[in-house]
Design a protein around this motif. Structure first.
Motif, PDB file in Angstrom:
ATOM      1  N   ARG A 169       0.844  -1.178   0.000  1.00  0.00           N
ATOM      2  CA  ARG A 169       0.000   0.000   0.000  1.00  0.00           C
ATOM      3  C   ARG A 169       0.894   1.247   0.000  1.00  0.00           C
ATOM      4  NH1 ARG A 169      -1.705   2.342   4.241  1.00  0.00           N
ATOM      5  NH2 ARG A 169      -0.850   0.702   5.560  1.00  0.00           N
ATOM      6  N   VAL A 170       0.443   2.298  -0.710  1.00  0.00           N
ATOM      7  CA  VAL A 170       1.217   3.543  -0.734  1.00  0.00           C
ATOM      8  C   VAL A 170       1.352   4.094   0.679  1.00  0.00           C
ATOM      9  CG1 VAL A 170       1.163   5.965  -1.471  1.00  0.00           C
ATOM     10  CG2 VAL A 170       0.653   4.146  -3.111  1.00  0.00           C
ATOM     11  N   GLY A 171       2.577   4.408   1.062  1.00  0.00           N
ATOM     12  CA  GLY A 171       2.828   4.942   2.397  1.00  0.00           C
ATOM     13  C   GLY A 171       3.265   3.880   3.388  1.00  0.00           C
ATOM     14  N   SER A 172       3.101   2.600   3.024  1.00  0.00           N
ATOM     15  CA  SER A 172       3.473   1.545   3.962  1.00  0.00           C
ATOM     16  C   SER A 172       4.995   1.434   4.063  1.00  0.00           C
ATOM     17  CB  SER A 172       2.863   0.208   3.539  1.00  0.00           C
ATOM     18  OG  SER A 172       3.368  -0.182   2.290  1.00  0.00           O
ATOM     19  N   VAL A 173       5.427   0.853   5.170  1.00  0.00           N
ATOM     20  CA  VAL A 173       6.865   0.792   5.446  1.00  0.00           C
ATOM     21  C   VAL A 173       7.298  -0.656   5.607  1.00  0.00           C
ATOM     22  CG1 VAL A 173       8.604   1.288   7.211  1.00  0.00           C
ATOM     23  CG2 VAL A 173       7.055   3.088   6.453  1.00  0.00           C
ATOM     24  N   PHE A 174       8.375  -1.023   4.935  1.00  0.00           N
ATOM     25  CA  PHE A 174       8.930  -2.372   5.024  1.00  0.00           C
ATOM     26  C   PHE A 174      10.173  -2.318   5.903  1.00  0.00           C
ATOM     27  CE2 PHE A 174      11.662  -5.789   3.286  1.00  0.00           C
ATOM     28  CZ  PHE A 174      10.803  -6.861   3.472  1.00  0.00           C
ATOM     29  N   VAL A 175      10.150  -3.094   7.000  1.00  0.00           N
ATOM     30  CA  VAL A 175      11.284  -3.061   7.923  1.00  0.00           C
ATOM     31  C   VAL A 175      12.322  -4.101   7.506  1.00  0.00           C
ATOM     32  CG1 VAL A 175      12.008  -3.273  10.325  1.00  0.00           C
ATOM     33  CG2 VAL A 175       9.761  -2.306   9.771  1.00  0.00           C
ATOM     34  N   LEU A 176      13.475  -3.621   7.027  1.00  0.00           N
ATOM     35  CA  LEU A 176      14.542  -4.524   6.599  1.00  0.00           C
ATOM     36  C   LEU A 176      15.269  -5.104   7.813  1.00  0.00           C
ATOM     37  CD1 LEU A 176      15.868  -2.279   3.744  1.00  0.00           C
ATOM     38  CD2 LEU A 176      15.102  -4.622   3.424  1.00  0.00           C
ATOM     39  N   LYS A 177      15.629  -4.233   8.712  1.00  0.00           N
ATOM     40  CA  LYS A 177      16.203  -4.616   9.999  1.00  0.00           C
ATOM     41  C   LYS A 177      15.996  -3.432  10.918  1.00  0.00           C
ATOM     42  CE  LYS A 177      20.271  -5.642   8.383  1.00  0.00           C
ATOM     43  NZ  LYS A 177      21.694  -5.944   8.527  1.00  0.00           N
ATOM     44  N   LYS A 178      16.443  -3.558  12.158  1.00  0.00           N
ATOM     45  CA  LYS A 178      15.955  -2.578  13.140  1.00  0.00           C
ATOM     46  C   LYS A 178      16.244  -1.118  12.756  1.00  0.00           C
ATOM     47  CE  LYS A 178      19.661  -2.783  16.658  1.00  0.00           C
ATOM     48  NZ  LYS A 178      20.614  -3.765  16.148  1.00  0.00           N
ATOM     49  N   ASP A 179      17.355  -0.877  12.074  1.00  0.00           N
ATOM     50  CA  ASP A 179      17.650   0.517  11.760  1.00  0.00           C
ATOM     51  C   ASP A 179      17.575   0.821  10.253  1.00  0.00           C
ATOM     52  OD1 ASP A 179      19.700  -1.125  11.277  1.00  0.00           O
ATOM     53  OD2 ASP A 179      21.273   0.147  12.117  1.00  0.00           O
ATOM     54  N   ALA A 180      16.844  -0.010   9.501  1.00  0.00           N
ATOM     55  CA  ALA A 180      16.729   0.259   8.060  1.00  0.00           C
ATOM     56  C   ALA A 180      15.326  -0.082   7.580  1.00  0.00           C
ATOM     57  CB  ALA A 180      17.758  -0.562   7.295  1.00  0.00           C
ATOM     58  N   LYS A 181      14.609   0.963   7.148  1.00  0.00           N
ATOM     59  CA  LYS A 181      13.236   0.774   6.671  1.00  0.00           C
ATOM     60  C   LYS A 181      13.106   1.358   5.278  1.00  0.00           C
ATOM     61  CE  LYS A 181      11.344   1.255  11.338  1.00  0.00           C
ATOM     62  NZ  LYS A 181      11.990   2.232  12.215  1.00  0.00           N
ATOM     63  N   VAL A 182      12.247   0.714   4.478  1.00  0.00           N
ATOM     64  CA  VAL A 182      11.979   1.239   3.136  1.00  0.00           C
ATOM     65  C   VAL A 182      10.512   1.622   3.062  1.00  0.00           C
ATOM     66  CG1 VAL A 182      11.821   0.675   0.684  1.00  0.00           C
ATOM     67  CG2 VAL A 182      13.794  -0.092   2.007  1.00  0.00           C
ATOM     68  N   GLN A 183      10.243   2.853   2.639  1.00  0.00           N
ATOM     69  CA  GLN A 183       8.859   3.306   2.508  1.00  0.00           C
ATOM     70  C   GLN A 183       8.418   3.188   1.045  1.00  0.00           C
ATOM     71  OE1 GLN A 183       7.695   6.814   4.699  1.00  0.00           O
ATOM     72  NE2 GLN A 183       6.388   7.464   2.997  1.00  0.00           N
ATOM     73  N   ILE A 184       7.214   2.649   0.847  1.00  0.00           N
ATOM     74  CA  ILE A 184       6.667   2.501  -0.500  1.00  0.00           C
ATOM     75  C   ILE A 184       5.865   3.760  -0.820  1.00  0.00           C
ATOM     76  CG2 ILE A 184       5.351   0.962  -2.028  1.00  0.00           C
ATOM     77  CD1 ILE A 184       7.491  -0.550  -0.488  1.00  0.00           C
ATOM     78  N   ASP A 185       6.416   4.623  -1.663  1.00  0.00           N
ATOM     79  CA  ASP A 185       5.669   5.803  -2.085  1.00  0.00           C
ATOM     80  C   ASP A 185       4.900   5.493  -3.359  1.00  0.00           C
ATOM     81  OD1 ASP A 185       6.411   7.194   0.044  1.00  0.00           O
ATOM     82  OD2 ASP A 185       7.684   8.644  -1.002  1.00  0.00           O
ATOM     83  N   LYS A 186       4.186   6.499  -3.862  1.00  0.00           N
ATOM     84  CA  LYS A 186       3.379   6.249  -5.054  1.00  0.00           C
ATOM     85  C   LYS A 186       4.275   5.909  -6.243  1.00  0.00           C
ATOM     86  CE  LYS A 186      -0.625   7.970  -7.497  1.00  0.00           C
ATOM     87  NZ  LYS A 186      -1.385   9.138  -7.933  1.00  0.00           N
ATOM     88  N   GLN A 187       5.338   6.680  -6.404  1.00  0.00           N
ATOM     89  CA  GLN A 187       6.187   6.531  -7.586  1.00  0.00           C
ATOM     90  C   GLN A 187       7.504   5.808  -7.303  1.00  0.00           C
ATOM     91  OE1 GLN A 187       5.064   7.556 -10.455  1.00  0.00           O
ATOM     92  NE2 GLN A 187       3.514   9.100  -9.984  1.00  0.00           N
ATOM     93  N   CYS A 188       7.882   5.735  -6.037  1.00  0.00           N
ATOM     94  CA  CYS A 188       9.244   5.258  -5.778  1.00  0.00           C
ATOM     95  C   CYS A 188       9.379   4.568  -4.417  1.00  0.00           C
ATOM     96  CB  CYS A 188      10.224   6.428  -5.830  1.00  0.00           C
ATOM     97  SG  CYS A 188       9.928   7.619  -4.533  1.00  0.00           S
ATOM     98  N   LEU A 189      10.526   3.934  -4.232  1.00  0.00           N
ATOM     99  CA  LEU A 189      10.907   3.423  -2.913  1.00  0.00           C
ATOM    100  C   LEU A 189      11.897   4.416  -2.293  1.00  0.00           C
ATOM    101  CD1 LEU A 189      11.563  -0.377  -3.536  1.00  0.00           C
ATOM    102  CD2 LEU A 189       9.421   0.868  -3.415  1.00  0.00           C
ATOM    103  N   ARG A 190      11.841   4.506  -0.970  1.00  0.00           N
ATOM    104  CA  ARG A 190      12.653   5.500  -0.278  1.00  0.00           C
ATOM    105  C   ARG A 190      13.124   4.887   1.032  1.00  0.00           C
ATOM    106  NH1 ARG A 190      11.130  10.920  -0.507  1.00  0.00           N
ATOM    107  NH2 ARG A 190       9.109  10.322  -1.370  1.00  0.00           N
ATOM    108  N   VAL A 191      14.411   5.024   1.351  1.00  0.00           N
ATOM    109  CA  VAL A 191      14.918   4.533   2.638  1.00  0.00           C
ATOM    110  C   VAL A 191      14.590   5.563   3.710  1.00  0.00           C
ATOM    111  CG1 VAL A 191      16.988   3.972   3.961  1.00  0.00           C
ATOM    112  CG2 VAL A 191      16.738   3.119   1.635  1.00  0.00           C
ATOM    113  N   VAL A 192      13.935   5.124   4.791  1.00  0.00           N
ATOM    114  CA  VAL A 192      13.565   6.083   5.849  1.00  0.00           C
ATOM    115  C   VAL A 192      14.162   5.657   7.194  1.00  0.00           C
ATOM    116  CG1 VAL A 192      11.470   6.989   4.822  1.00  0.00           C
ATOM    117  CG2 VAL A 192      11.362   4.857   6.125  1.00  0.00           C
TER     118      VAL A 192
END
Lengths: 284, 284
Positions: free
Chosen positions: A261-284
């Motif tokens: 879903r747009v805006g959802s966040v995928f947790v790679l590991k405790k200090d690295a998350k990727v946010q799914i934006d409408k057009q792109c992926l972004r490390v947050v």
């Protein structure tokens, strides 16, 4: 046998085996190096504290700083788990000692063995140059064979502890080591030539991809590529962000990029998350 | 021995040697293929017209269209020159016959030999997968060895002309062929595994680069990359524009990109020019 390392402060990974004992002896002869001897006791074998003591004495003999840590991996720890714990310690010791770069004693035979092991497991691009020197890790013995290293150790009367072979990987690595020991020199030399060419080409590709990749990864890239190429691109993008990952994590992230879903966040590991934006992926 | 080729119209390169004779016999058994047999007489050996007649008769036997052309390369022509002339003819014959794709009879041993020859000459990324199938060229025999091909020809009682070995390349290719013939099977199999992994990774990289490259190439890319990575990027960019090139042309284009006056034009070949703009290179 001679090696060249740029002046600076380094963490040297020393297990106490012949490879790292020779590495240390060669490094001590280089000019303007500040060395910290680092030993990681995996806690896999019961007698591993003897290795620790041996390396500590060796550091003292050369009058070098010494850092060590004891893990508690247990005798069934996989090679991957042991390696990850070891490198985490080495990089942590680097930070604490203000030495960015780790030096390891990997040599030509290790490189060949590792490439063949990775091949037999269906490796991607990086698995073929997995022991290459990089920004954070130097491997000045890659141009030398195990035999050259042993000859040097004997000539200089160095003492060492017998290398402990890794548990989980024992069968596969031993089998490949035996095969390579029996192979004619041409066989090894052809494989090495091919590996070196692959490494060079990988370095060029890495440069180009790092140059063209932006901090945000357009989703349409992933939609237009086939599965394997998507994995390669995502891996390179995570490397750009300094994020460690494994195959499984990449697969999960691809699914997430396609279905998240747009805006959802995928947790790679405790200090690295990727946010799914409408057009792109972004490390947050 | 069986091969699979998607339904369609194809140009089949047939020299008259055992490889292409077997290829043709296998293709004829595939469903829904429209085949044009194409033979290029390099004009290197005095008796090459006998090959031409042999292939013409073969096409007639299978009831297939036949296209041929005689070059005039002379007996000292290099392998590169011969190959370029041959592929130019094959692609031209393809256009004339409304068949986009050329099928060639290269097999596993060719692939290994070519990779080792390229390696010994200091190959880049593409030299390691130079006989890979692509968009415009299919090589359905790459999974088979020379021995398998000869066995098939004998079993089916096929007739063929002895392969003429290329002149300039004779010594190198023959030496490598001999070396491979004497190598133990493990040696060949390791090399093949490594080559296949490299090919797969090259295909992924090609996809990613094609996706990220724009028709105009920003000059700053070339300024930020080191020399070898610049060459790799330029090569990929020219491939995207369907422009053929060699090492020398790439080197010249790099110099031009760095030093060329804004607005100046670099002539790659008669129908391919690159204009040096203020910010980028552009094919005109």
């Amino acid at each position: 046998m001679e090696i060249e390392v740029k002046p600076g402060k380094y963490i040297v990974a020393v297990s106490g085996g012949v490879d790292s004992v020779v590495l240390l002896d060669l490094l001590v002869q280089c000019k303007e190096l500040e060395l910290v001897v680092a030993h990681f006791d995996h806690g896999i074998r019961p007698d591993s504290n003897l290795d620790q003591r041996f390396v500590k004495d060796l550091a003292k003999k050369y009058n070098l700083e010494f850092a060590s840590e004891k893990g508690n991996l247990g005798e069934n720890a996989s090679e991957e788990k042991a390696r990850n714990a070891r490198y985490e310690f080495l990089h942590r010791a680097g930070k604490e000692n203000h030495a960015d770069v780790v030096i390891t004693a990997h040599h030509q035979d290790d490189m060949l063995e590792t490439a063949l092991i990775n091949l037999s497991r269906g490796t991607g691009r990086k698995g073929l140059s997995s022991l290459d020197s990089g920004n954070k890790i130097l491997r000045p013995l890659l141009g030398f064979t195990k035999n050259q290293i042993i000859d040097y150790a004997k000539k200089k009367n160095l003492q060492w502890r017998e290398d402990s072979t890794n548990q989980s990987d024992k069968y596969m690595r031993n089998r490949i080591r035996k095969k390579l020991a029996e192979a004619d020199p041409q066989h090894k030399s052809d494989l090495l030539d091919l590996l070196h060419a692959t490494k060079h080409s990988n370095r060029e590709i890495d440069q180009i991809l790092q140059l063209m990749l932006r901090p945000e990864l357009p989703k349409k890239y992933l939609l237009e590529l086939d599965h394997n190429a998507s994995k390669e691109l995502l891996a390179q993008w995570l490397r750009m962000h300094g994020i460690q990952f494994d195959k499984q994590l990449i697969e999960q992230l691809i699914v997430k990029a396609h279905t998240g879903r747009v805006g959802s966040v995928f947790v790679l590991k405790k200090d690295a998350k990727v946010q799914i934006d409408k057009q792109c992926l972004r490390v947050v």
